[in-house]
Design an enzyme around this catalytic site. Structure first.
Site, mmCIF file in Angstrom:
data_model
loop_
_atom_site.group_PDB
_atom_site.id
_atom_site.type_symbol
_atom_site.label_atom_id
_atom_site.label_comp_id
_atom_site.label_asym_id
_atom_site.label_seq_id
_atom_site.Cartn_x
_atom_site.Cartn_y
_atom_site.Cartn_z
ATOM 1 N N ASN A 253 -25.127 -5.187 34.634
ATOM 2 C CA ASN A 253 -25.774 -3.883 34.764
ATOM 3 C C ASN A 253 -25.157 -2.927 33.732
ATOM 4 O OD1 ASN A 253 -26.460 -1.280 35.525
ATOM 5 N ND2 ASN A 253 -26.134 -1.617 37.715
ATOM 6 N N HIS B 3 -34.806 -1.415 35.612
ATOM 7 C CA HIS B 3 -33.354 -1.344 35.471
ATOM 8 C C HIS B 3 -32.764 -2.676 35.931
ATOM 9 C CE1 HIS B 3 -29.267 -0.294 35.698
ATOM 10 N NE2 HIS B 3 -29.231 -0.116 37.003
ATOM 11 N N CYS C 258 -28.102 5.333 35.937
ATOM 12 C CA CYS C 258 -28.904 4.174 35.504
ATOM 13 C C CYS C 258 -30.362 4.557 35.237
ATOM 14 C CB CYS C 258 -28.831 3.066 36.536
ATOM 15 S SG CYS C 258 -27.140 2.606 36.918
HETATM 16 O O1 UT7 Z 1 -27.324 0.637 39.010
HETATM 17 C C1 UT7 Z 1 -27.053 0.736 40.367
HETATM 18 C C2 UT7 Z 1 -25.722 0.098 40.601
HETATM 19 N N1 UT7 Z 1 -25.485 -0.531 41.865
HETATM 20 C C3 UT7 Z 1 -26.198 -1.564 42.342
HETATM 21 O O2 UT7 Z 1 -27.200 -1.975 41.833
HETATM 22 C C4 UT7 Z 1 -25.643 -2.207 43.576
HETATM 23 C C5 UT7 Z 1 -26.708 -2.768 44.489
HETATM 24 N N2 UT7 Z 1 -26.083 -3.655 45.477
HETATM 25 C C6 UT7 Z 1 -25.851 -4.965 45.182
HETATM 26 O O3 UT7 Z 1 -26.220 -5.451 44.137
HETATM 27 C C7 UT7 Z 1 -25.197 -5.802 46.262
HETATM 28 O O4 UT7 Z 1 -25.045 -5.028 47.423
HETATM 29 C C8 UT7 Z 1 -23.817 -6.370 45.803
HETATM 30 C C9 UT7 Z 1 -24.028 -7.430 44.741
HETATM 31 C C10 UT7 Z 1 -22.919 -5.272 45.289
HETATM 32 C C11 UT7 Z 1 -23.117 -7.035 46.989
HETATM 33 O O5 UT7 Z 1 -23.952 -8.054 47.508
HETATM 34 P P1 UT7 Z 1 -24.213 -8.156 49.068
HETATM 35 O O6 UT7 Z 1 -25.076 -9.325 49.294
HETATM 36 O O7 UT7 Z 1 -24.717 -6.809 49.541
HETATM 37 O O8 UT7 Z 1 -22.781 -8.467 49.615
HETATM 38 P P2 UT7 Z 1 -21.911 -7.659 50.691
HETATM 39 O O9 UT7 Z 1 -21.415 -6.381 50.126
HETATM 40 O O10 UT7 Z 1 -22.674 -7.637 51.990
HETATM 41 O O11 UT7 Z 1 -20.683 -8.636 50.868
HETATM 42 C C12 UT7 Z 1 -20.835 -9.927 51.483
HETATM 43 C C13 UT7 Z 1 -19.490 -10.626 51.437
HETATM 44 C C14 UT7 Z 1 -18.341 -9.781 51.959
HETATM 45 O O12 UT7 Z 1 -17.429 -10.631 52.606
HETATM 46 P P3 UT7 Z 1 -17.439 -10.744 54.225
HETATM 47 O O13 UT7 Z 1 -17.160 -9.349 54.710
HETATM 48 O O14 UT7 Z 1 -18.802 -11.235 54.584
HETATM 49 O O15 UT7 Z 1 -16.345 -11.722 54.479
HETATM 50 C C15 UT7 Z 1 -17.687 -9.278 50.691
HETATM 51 O O16 UT7 Z 1 -16.309 -8.978 50.870
HETATM 52 O O17 UT7 Z 1 -19.157 -10.965 50.090
HETATM 53 C C16 UT7 Z 1 -17.861 -10.453 49.769
HETATM 54 N N3 UT7 Z 1 -17.823 -10.126 48.369
HETATM 55 C C17 UT7 Z 1 -17.498 -11.028 47.418
HETATM 56 N N4 UT7 Z 1 -17.151 -12.324 47.508
HETATM 57 C C18 UT7 Z 1 -16.893 -12.960 46.343
HETATM 58 C C19 UT7 Z 1 -18.115 -8.937 47.763
HETATM 59 N N5 UT7 Z 1 -17.972 -9.062 46.432
HETATM 60 C C20 UT7 Z 1 -17.599 -10.350 46.192
HETATM 61 C C21 UT7 Z 1 -17.313 -11.059 45.029
HETATM 62 N N6 UT7 Z 1 -16.969 -12.368 45.143
HETATM 63 N N7 UT7 Z 1 -17.390 -10.509 43.796
#
Ligand code: UT7
Length: 326
Positions: free
Chosen positions: A283, A253, A111
């Site tokens: 993204n 980004h 990225c």
């Molecule tokens: O260019 C670089 C590329 N990568 C990035 O930029 C990634 C940077 N990270 C992020 O943007 C965030 O970490 C994410 C958007 C990927 C995830 O958001 P988060 O607030 O960190 O969520 P999390 O991983 O802590 O997940 C929270 C909950 C989990 O459920 P439980 O364990 O609390 O029951 C996940 O299983 O949300 C769940 N979850 C979803 N629920 C509905 C994860 N993805 C989804 C989804 N829909 N798509």
């Protein structure tokens, strides 16, 4: 002498995929995706390829700059999703547009790729090796993500953005780039193994994590971004001898609206200075900065003399920032 952007271009696949469409086959919701990321739609390549999108973006950048393909000295293409391993994307672009005089090769900094290509081309121009460059970030990430993994596939989109840059009296003021390979496994993709006469079968442990899909520890990447990007920006501002308040636009980004808002807060700068288009595209990795740049350029939102800071981060983990006068 320094380097200035004199033309921009971009290209997006025609197929738009909404969050509601994702709801139909994933355990997710439009509300979750919008609240956690800011993304509403993304473009997904169905008939387009990384190469075709890159070529279109490059031709538009040349047209915007008022240049012909034979004027181009250097083509640098940033991508993690080329159509072929070799020849490289930049050579394919060179052939397709007829930039026969240009040196052409690819850069993989994920990225941060467009930024690294931009900085690399600027360094060549500064040392007198080339007078100009066509730089492009192009991705079709939809072919690398696991469409059953809701934690990653909802984030990404396909597209390409390009810029024509050349030597000038005013333009880039300072640049910074770096990498932290020790954190590489926060975001990776292995080539799936191919069996050959000396490798008749792979063991389950060899195959672990080698699915061929993009794999990500979202929270680790999030933490990296919200600490490394502000640090990089502060460093390029110091090197440029600019105050934060002098900056007109922070072009970052486009990974996640919460990341960008957190960076704005850490810098103590108003969110209005951080344009975003990720709601419409998701993204797009190396394409996200140049697509945003092109949209702002074509909308007349960039004026000669504006002070801009571009900053990106991504797999590697890589990061960088550039301060420039438009
Ligand atoms: O260019 C670089 C590329 N990568 C990035 O930029 C990634 C940077 N990270 C992020 O943007 C965030 O970490 C994410 C958007 C990927 C995830 O958001 P988060 O607030 O960190 O969520 P999390 O991983 O802590 O997940 C929270 C909950 C989990 O459920 P439980 O364990 O609390 O029951 C996940 O299983 O949300 C769940 N979850 C979803 N629920 C509905 C994860 N993805 C989804 C989804 N829909 N798509």
């Amino acid at each position: 002498m320094t380097t200035r952007i004199i033309g921009t271009g971009s290209a997006l696949p025609s197929r738009v995929v909404t969050n509601l469409e994702l709801e139909s086959f994933l355990d997710t919701s439009d509300t979750w995706i919008q609240e956690r990321t800011g993304i509403q739609n993304r473009h997904v390549a169905v008939t387009e390829t990384t190469t075709s999108l890159a070529i279109q973006a490059c031709l538009k950048a040349l047209e915007d700059a008022g240049k012909q393909p034979e004027d181009v000295d250097l083509i640098l293409a940033a991508t993690v999703s080329p159509d072929c391993t070799f020849p490289c994307l930049a050579c394919e672009i060179q052939a397709a547009i007829g930039a026969d005089q240009a040196t052409a090769y690819d850069i993989n900094a994920a990225c941060a790729g467009f930024l690294f290509a931009f900085n690399s081309a600027a360094a060549y121009i500064a040392c007198g090796m080339y007078r100009n460059a066509l730089i492009v970030g192009a991705e079709v990430l939809s072919k690398l993500v696991d469409w059953t993994d809701r934690s990653s596939c909802i984030l990404f989109g396909d597209g390409a953005g390009a810029a024509f840059i050349e030597e000038a009296e005013e333009g880039i003021v300072s640049m910074l780039q770096g990498a932290n390979g020790k954190k590489g496994m926060a975001l990776y993709r292995y080539e799936p193994p191919i069996l050959h006469p000396f490798l008749k079968q792979t063991t389950a442990s060899d195959d672990a994590g080698r699915s061929g899909y993009l794999e990500m520890n979202g929270q680790e990447v999030f933490r990296f971004a919200v600490s490394q990007v502000p640090d990089s920006i502060i460093h390029v501002l110091e090197r440029a001898n600019w105050e934060k308040s002098e900056v007109d636009h922070y072009i970052l980004h486009q990974a996640n609206a919460r990341i960008i808002q957190s960076i704005a807060k850490r810098l103590g700068e108003p969110e209005e200075k951080f344009p975003m288009n990720l709601h419409a595209y998701g993204n797009m990795s190396s394409a996200s900065i140049p697509v945003l740049l092109d949209e702002m350029n074509r909308a007349g939102r960039l004026k000669r003399g504006d002070k801009i800071v571009m900053s990106g981060f991504g797999a590697g983990l890589t990061y960088g920032a550039t301060a420039l006068i438009w």
